[in-house]
Design an enzyme around this catalytic site. Structure first.
Site, PDB file in Angstrom:
ATOM      1  N   ASN A   1      -0.003  24.463  59.174  1.00  0.00           N
ATOM      2  CA  ASN A   1      -1.107  25.209  59.799  1.00  0.00           C
ATOM      3  C   ASN A   1      -2.088  25.790  58.783  1.00  0.00           C
ATOM      4  O   ASN A   1      -3.263  25.978  59.103  1.00  0.00           O
ATOM      5  CB  ASN A   1      -0.499  26.333  60.650  1.00  0.00           C
TER       6      ASN A   1
ATOM      7  N   TYR B   1     -14.945  20.473  55.261  1.00  0.00           N
ATOM      8  CA  TYR B   1     -13.890  20.788  56.231  1.00  0.00           C
ATOM      9  C   TYR B   1     -13.598  19.576  57.119  1.00  0.00           C
ATOM     10  O   TYR B   1     -12.448  19.175  57.291  1.00  0.00           O
ATOM     11  CB  TYR B   1     -14.332  21.966  57.089  1.00  0.00           C
TER      12      TYR B   1
ATOM     13  N   VAL C   1      -0.036  27.211  49.369  1.00  0.00           N
ATOM     14  CA  VAL C   1       0.234  25.767  49.431  1.00  0.00           C
ATOM     15  C   VAL C   1      -0.295  25.014  48.216  1.00  0.00           C
ATOM     16  O   VAL C   1       0.108  23.874  47.966  1.00  0.00           O
ATOM     17  CB  VAL C   1      -0.299  25.120  50.735  1.00  0.00           C
TER      18      VAL C   1
ATOM     19  N   LYS D   1     -10.037  17.323  57.450  1.00  0.00           N
ATOM     20  CA  LYS D   1      -9.219  17.165  58.660  1.00  0.00           C
ATOM     21  C   LYS D   1      -9.123  15.694  59.064  1.00  0.00           C
ATOM     22  O   LYS D   1      -8.102  15.255  59.612  1.00  0.00           O
ATOM     23  CB  LYS D   1      -9.806  18.002  59.800  1.00  0.00           C
TER      24      LYS D   1
HETATM   25  N1  LIG Z   1      -9.697  28.867  64.864  1.00  0.00           N
HETATM   26  C1  LIG Z   1     -10.191  27.710  65.270  1.00  0.00           C
HETATM   27  O1  LIG Z   1     -11.131  27.664  66.088  1.00  0.00           O
HETATM   28  C2  LIG Z   1      -9.630  26.412  64.747  1.00  0.00           C
HETATM   29  C3  LIG Z   1     -10.138  25.219  65.276  1.00  0.00           C
HETATM   30  C4  LIG Z   1      -9.634  24.010  64.808  1.00  0.00           C
HETATM   31  C5  LIG Z   1      -8.621  24.005  63.862  1.00  0.00           C
HETATM   32  N2  LIG Z   1      -8.144  25.181  63.348  1.00  0.00           N
HETATM   33  C6  LIG Z   1      -7.098  25.098  62.318  1.00  0.00           C
HETATM   34  O2  LIG Z   1      -6.014  25.953  62.633  1.00  0.00           O
HETATM   35  C7  LIG Z   1      -5.387  26.418  61.412  1.00  0.00           C
HETATM   36  C8  LIG Z   1      -5.237  27.931  61.457  1.00  0.00           C
HETATM   37  O3  LIG Z   1      -6.535  28.491  61.533  1.00  0.00           O
HETATM   38  P1  LIG Z   1      -6.833  29.979  62.025  1.00  0.00           P
HETATM   39  O4  LIG Z   1      -8.022  29.870  62.887  1.00  0.00           O
HETATM   40  O5  LIG Z   1      -5.609  30.627  62.504  1.00  0.00           O
HETATM   41  O6  LIG Z   1      -7.319  30.626  60.620  1.00  0.00           O
HETATM   42  P2  LIG Z   1      -7.053  32.051  59.958  1.00  0.00           P
HETATM   43  O7  LIG Z   1      -6.935  33.119  60.982  1.00  0.00           O
HETATM   44  O8  LIG Z   1      -8.093  32.154  58.896  1.00  0.00           O
HETATM   45  O9  LIG Z   1      -5.610  31.877  59.294  1.00  0.00           O
HETATM   46  C9  LIG Z   1      -5.425  30.948  58.260  1.00  0.00           C
HETATM   47  C10 LIG Z   1      -4.025  31.106  57.705  1.00  0.00           C
HETATM   48  O10 LIG Z   1      -3.865  30.146  56.634  1.00  0.00           O
HETATM   49  C11 LIG Z   1      -3.450  30.847  55.465  1.00  0.00           C
HETATM   50  N3  LIG Z   1      -3.924  30.155  54.270  1.00  0.00           N
HETATM   51  C12 LIG Z   1      -5.184  29.817  53.936  1.00  0.00           C
HETATM   52  N4  LIG Z   1      -5.207  29.180  52.763  1.00  0.00           N
HETATM   53  C13 LIG Z   1      -3.910  29.119  52.340  1.00  0.00           C
HETATM   54  C14 LIG Z   1      -3.274  28.602  51.191  1.00  0.00           C
HETATM   55  N5  LIG Z   1      -3.977  28.015  50.208  1.00  0.00           N
HETATM   56  N6  LIG Z   1      -1.928  28.706  51.085  1.00  0.00           N
HETATM   57  C15 LIG Z   1      -1.215  29.308  52.058  1.00  0.00           C
HETATM   58  N7  LIG Z   1      -1.761  29.848  53.166  1.00  0.00           N
HETATM   59  C16 LIG Z   1      -3.105  29.749  53.297  1.00  0.00           C
HETATM   60  C17 LIG Z   1      -4.037  32.249  55.611  1.00  0.00           C
HETATM   61  O11 LIG Z   1      -3.339  33.135  54.773  1.00  0.00           O
HETATM   62  P3  LIG Z   1      -3.962  34.548  54.244  1.00  0.00           P
HETATM   63  O12 LIG Z   1      -3.601  35.560  55.309  1.00  0.00           O
HETATM   64  O13 LIG Z   1      -3.268  34.774  52.948  1.00  0.00           O
HETATM   65  O14 LIG Z   1      -5.445  34.338  54.084  1.00  0.00           O
HETATM   66  C18 LIG Z   1      -3.767  32.473  57.095  1.00  0.00           C
HETATM   67  O15 LIG Z   1      -2.429  32.843  57.298  1.00  0.00           O
HETATM   68  C19 LIG Z   1      -6.257  25.905  60.264  1.00  0.00           C
HETATM   69  O16 LIG Z   1      -5.688  24.760  59.701  1.00  0.00           O
HETATM   70  C20 LIG Z   1      -7.577  25.569  60.947  1.00  0.00           C
HETATM   71  O17 LIG Z   1      -8.305  24.573  60.274  1.00  0.00           O
HETATM   72  C21 LIG Z   1      -8.631  26.393  63.772  1.00  0.00           C
END
Ligand SMILES: NC(=O)c1ccc[n+]([C@@H]2O[C@H](COP(=O)([O-])OP(=O)(O)OC[C@H]3O[C@@H](n4cnc5c(N)ncnc54)[C@H](OP(=O)(O)O)[C@@H]3O)[C@@H](O)[C@H]2O)c1
Length: 234
Positions: A87, A157, A61, A161
């Site tokens: 996402n 972070y 992104v 958000k």
């Molecule tokens: N897990 C939680 O408890 C939680 C809570 C609140 C909000 N969220 C939000 O939910 C979303 C997804 O989180 P998740 O927990 O699923 O995290 P995750 O398992 O670490 O997955 C993150 C995803 O984002 C991709 N990504 C990161 N930086 C990127 C970039 N610069 N360009 C394109 N893709 C990128 C990663 O790709 P790669 O595979 O290449 O690394 C991966 O596919 C995030 O926005 C996070 O802030 C999560």
């Protein structure tokens, strides 16, 4: 032009993004996985093996060329885009002390990348009969929650958000006379690489807030901040 709705999920190579793609695909929606390098292709293959109409496009992104190529990709391959789930996100690393470098790195993905992708795809979304934009936020982005003393020590972070939430409100107001609905989703604390193994929710459960907002009916809300159907304080 495709007869089926088309959804684009950024950062869908793993974690919540991959599961959101799966759940939208299970509803008969064509899903496009945005993934860095060629990781998206492997993720789309897994969903195809489950009978889902899944595709992949390269998206870092923060890469202007990747972002600039997106509208042409959707025009050429589907002639439409109906759902955008922003996402892709990084952090928080609670052990990292706040620094300008950390703020810059976090904002590049969580805010500037999200802005660039959305801005590029808005013209296509405006042509959809039911355009939906879901911005994956976090309760950690709630200023009201932080002011009540519930903030974690991850200001880069959290503020990325909070700024994302401002974009949700901004776009909802800018687009109020269109069919597009724009909302922020808090997934809960979910067991992903980002959330960690101590999190409370399993990934399929964590994906439901974003999926529900992606599938809102025409009389659904816009400009809101939700977790499992409940409104969160900004
Ligand atoms: N897990 C939680 O408890 C939680 C809570 C609140 C909000 N969220 C939000 O939910 C979303 C997804 O989180 P998740 O927990 O699923 O995290 P995750 O398992 O670490 O997955 C993150 C995803 O984002 C991709 N990504 C990161 N930086 C990127 C970039 N610069 N360009 C394109 N893709 C990128 C990663 O790709 P790669 O595979 O290449 O690394 C991966 O596919 C995030 O926005 C996070 O802030 C999560």
């Amino acid at each position: 032009m495709s007869d089926k709705r088309v959804a684009f999920i950024t950062g869908a190579t793993k974690g919540l993004g991959f599961e959101i793609a799966r759940q939208l695909g299970q509803k008969g929606i064509t899903v496009v996985i945005g993934g860095r390098g060629d990781k998206g292709t492997a993720a789309a293959e897994k969903l195809k093996a489950e009978g889902i109409d899944a595709h992949a496009v390269t998206l870092e992104v923060t890469n202007a060329a990747d972002v600039a190529a997106l509208p042409g990709y959707f025009e050429t391959n589907f002639g439409r885009l109906d759902i955008l789930v922003n996402n892709a996100g990084i952090g928080p690393d609670f052990s990292a002390p706040p620094s300008l470098a950390l703020f810059r790195e976090t904002y590049e993905t969580n805010l500037f990348g999200l802005y660039a992708v959305t801005d590029a795809l808005l013209p296509l979304l405006k042509k959809s009969p039911a355009g939906r934009i879901v911005n994956h936020s976090s309760i950690l982005g709630s200023i009201a929650n932080a002011a009540a003393g519930h903030a974690s020590p991850s200001p880069a972070y959290n503020s990325s958000k909070a700024a994302l939430n401002m974009l949700t409100v901004y776009w909802a107001q800018q687009l109020k006379d269109t069919k597009i609905k724009v909302n922020s989703a808090h997934p809960g604390w979910v067991k992903t690489d980002l959330g960690g193994s101590g999190a409370m929710l399993e990934i399929p459960d964590g994906a439901t807030t974003a999926v529900d907002l992606a599938l809102l009916p025409d009389d659904g809300p816009t400009g809101g901040y939700f977790h499992k159907g409940k409104t969160l304080p900004w």
